[in-house]
Design an enzyme around this catalytic site. Structure first.
Site, PDB file in Angstrom:
ATOM      1  N   HIS A 105       2.937  -6.324   1.749  1.00 15.26           N
ATOM      2  CA  HIS A 105       4.084  -6.548   2.639  1.00 15.26           C
ATOM      3  C   HIS A 105       4.644  -7.966   2.545  1.00 15.26           C
ATOM      4  O   HIS A 105       5.616  -8.289   3.219  1.00 15.26           O
ATOM      5  CB  HIS A 105       3.698  -6.255   4.095  1.00 15.26           C
ATOM      6  CG  HIS A 105       3.446  -4.802   4.338  1.00 15.26           C
ATOM      7  ND1 HIS A 105       4.444  -3.910   4.624  1.00 15.26           N
ATOM      8  CD2 HIS A 105       2.291  -4.087   4.297  1.00 15.26           C
ATOM      9  CE1 HIS A 105       3.921  -2.698   4.772  1.00 15.26           C
ATOM     10  NE2 HIS A 105       2.612  -2.775   4.580  1.00 15.26           N
ATOM     11  N   SER A 138      -0.497  -4.644   7.761  1.00 11.87           N
ATOM     12  CA  SER A 138       0.579  -3.658   7.673  1.00 11.87           C
ATOM     13  C   SER A 138       0.924  -3.002   8.998  1.00 11.87           C
ATOM     14  O   SER A 138       2.047  -2.563   9.186  1.00 11.87           O
ATOM     15  CB  SER A 138       0.241  -2.604   6.622  1.00 11.87           C
ATOM     16  OG  SER A 138      -1.042  -2.068   6.848  1.00 11.87           O
ATOM     17  N   LYS A 180       7.536  -1.640  -1.904  1.00 20.53           N
ATOM     18  CA  LYS A 180       7.985  -1.970  -0.559  1.00 20.53           C
ATOM     19  C   LYS A 180       9.253  -2.834  -0.645  1.00 20.53           C
ATOM     20  O   LYS A 180      10.299  -2.316  -0.964  1.00 20.53           O
ATOM     21  CB  LYS A 180       6.835  -2.596   0.218  1.00 20.53           C
ATOM     22  CG  LYS A 180       5.810  -1.500   0.540  1.00 20.53           C
ATOM     23  CD  LYS A 180       4.542  -1.949   1.183  1.00 20.53           C
ATOM     24  CE  LYS A 180       3.705  -0.703   1.497  1.00 20.53           C
ATOM     25  NZ  LYS A 180       2.283  -0.972   1.623  1.00 20.53           N
TER      26      LYS A 180
HETATM   27  C1  LIG Z   1       1.186  -0.056   1.243  1.00 19.10           C
HETATM   28  C2  LIG Z   1      -0.034  -0.861   1.042  1.00 19.10           C
HETATM   29  C3  LIG Z   1      -0.885  -0.617  -0.044  1.00 19.10           C
HETATM   30  C4  LIG Z   1      -0.672   0.557  -0.967  1.00 19.10           C
HETATM   31  O1  LIG Z   1       0.364   0.327  -1.858  1.00 19.10           O
HETATM   32  P1  LIG Z   1       1.116   1.563  -2.530  1.00 19.10           P
HETATM   33  O2  LIG Z   1       1.837   0.999  -3.667  1.00 19.10           O
HETATM   34  O3  LIG Z   1       1.976   2.149  -1.477  1.00 19.10           O
HETATM   35  O4  LIG Z   1       0.012   2.518  -2.947  1.00 19.10           O
HETATM   36  C5  LIG Z   1      -1.945  -1.453  -0.255  1.00 19.10           C
HETATM   37  N1  LIG Z   1      -2.204  -2.472   0.589  1.00 19.10           N
HETATM   38  C6  LIG Z   1      -1.433  -2.718   1.669  1.00 19.10           C
HETATM   39  C7  LIG Z   1      -1.755  -3.867   2.566  1.00 19.10           C
HETATM   40  C8  LIG Z   1      -0.331  -1.913   1.928  1.00 19.10           C
HETATM   41  O5  LIG Z   1       0.413  -2.137   3.002  1.00 19.10           O
END
Ligand SMILES: *Cc1c(COP(=O)(O)O)cnc(C)c1O
Length: 391
Positions: free
Chosen positions: A203, A175, A234
């Site tokens: 992602h 990320s 996302k």
């Molecule tokens: C954003 C993210 C999460 C968390 O997900 P949310 O739905 O925002 O709680 C978990 N793992 C990775 C790799 C992320 O980038």
């Protein structure tokens, strides 16, 4: 209370502030009263503000009201929760799927289900914080391998001689750096050492693969990765997360993942918006194509202006600064010039690697990207970023 603690964070350049947006998620936003180009959202496909998601949520509210009232195992399983899970399974091409309230909840619930006290977890050093927390909660012996270093992973797999299960957990797309996990090599190692693989495609979902199924599709490994986690907040512009896999896995998680069992389920309107988003990933592949175009324009533009960026293959483009203080100053300058992309500092990234993390979206138009390139070029001239050797 806690003034000293906050002051100490301030001295280290690590005190964070919230930035308030008074509009939808882009591609330009009203940030603290000013219109700026949003260059840090994970809304990669521009679905968060899409009329179909809005409509699906409104229709669901009309029909089902707002809250779900209880956890899934009490009275919080409504028809839209089940429809969404079936839709995710169809999307991912798995037997079944389970829906979590967030990616954070999924990782902290699923990882302790996969591995307990007698087991071993193998986790990439740059994995997301929710994976780290999931490993801690699991009480399993956790081995952290150097980022994407498959020979280090193999050394650790070879050394562990416990009786329990081995499970390897990795981000599909990292990320903060935007690079991909070497999944084909990782899966081969897992097969050689009889380890379970879980990929967190927060992602990757909606972005990678010919049909937007994620990094597992990108690498053609659908049949070889048993635990596929992803999020809906996302690229899909909605909220929540999922794990897709076989019937046994899903039934087991439903009976063991504590963040699933002991938390009120998502409002049905959120499930409806998620389903609308999956439909758009299927029917509007041009959004992915546009995303890659925008990314290409931004990265080649930066190179032309002499801004050094590491070769990330994703819509996440980290621009290295180094010092936390300097990264914050760079973010302030960007904002003055009409670009919103914040400094990423420890503990999100290792000390000394603070950066501006830029993310592009399919919804950006060319002139917004060109404006961003200009501003980054200007800041490079001011000495905020490393200069690329070939301008
Ligand atoms: C954003 C993210 C999460 C968390 O997900 P949310 O739905 O925002 O709680 C978990 N793992 C990775 C790799 C992320 O980038």
């Amino acid at each position: 209370m806690f003034e000293n603690e906050c002051e100490e964070l301030g001295r280290q350049g690590l005190l964070r502030m919230l930035r308030r947006i008074d509009s939808s998620q882009g591609p330009s936003v009203i940030l603290e009263g000013r219109e700026v180009v949003l260059l840090c959202s994970n809304n990669y496909l521009g679905l968060a503000e899409h009329p179909r998601l809005r409509q699906a949520a409104q229709d669901a509210i009309e029909r089902y009201g707002f809250g779900s009232g209880a956890s899934r195992l009490i009275s919080g399983t409504m028809s839209l929760h089940e429809e969404l899970e079936a839709r995710i399974a169809r999307f991912k091409g798995t037997e079944a799927a389970i829906h979590f309230n967030s990616g954070y909840a999924a990782n902290t619930g699923v990882i302790p289900s996969l591995a307990g006290e007698r087991d071993a977890l193998f986790s990439d050093s740059l994995n997301h914080a929710s994976i780290i927390d999931g490993c801690r909660l699991s009480k399993a012996r956790t081995f952290v391998y150097r980022h994407n270093d498959m020979s280090h992973l193999e050394d650790l797999l070879r050394v562990w001689n416990g009786q329990g299960r081995r499970a390897i957990v990795t981000d599909g797309v990292f990320s903060m750096d935007g690079d991909l996990a070497p999944l084909p090599e990782l899966v081969s190692l897992a097969e050689k050492y009889n380890a379970l693989v879980m990929v967190d495609d927060a992602h990757g979902t909606g972005v990678y693969g010919l049909r937007g199924r994620g990094t597992v599709e990108h690498f053609g490994l659908q049949e070889r990765i048993p635990v596929q986690m992803g999020t809906l907040g996302k690229a899909l512009g909605s909220f929540g997360a999922y794990v897709a896999g076989d019937h046994g896995l899903i039934r087991y998680l439903l009976n063991s993942a504590r963040s699933y069992m002991f938390s009120t389920s998502l409002p049905p309107a959120v499930c409806a918006a998620s389903m609308a988003a999956i439909e758009l990933v299927d029917t509007e592949p041009w959004r992915r194509e546009r995303l890659w175009q925008v990314r290409e324009r931004f990265v080649t533009g930066l190179a032309r202006r002499g801004v050094a960026v590491p070769g990330s293959p994703s819509p996440i483009i980290p621009v290295p600064v180094g010092d936390a203080d300097k990264a914050v100053a760079a973010a302030d300058r960007l904002f003055q010039e009409g670009i919103f992309a914040p400094a990423i500092r420890p503990p999100t990234v290792p000390p000394g690697t603070s950066r501006i993390r830029a993310t592009v979206m399919a919804s950006h138009n060319d002139s917004q990207i060109d404006q961003a390139i200009d501003v980054f070029g200007k800041l490079a001239d001011e000495g905020f970023f490393r200069k690329a050797r070939h301008g």
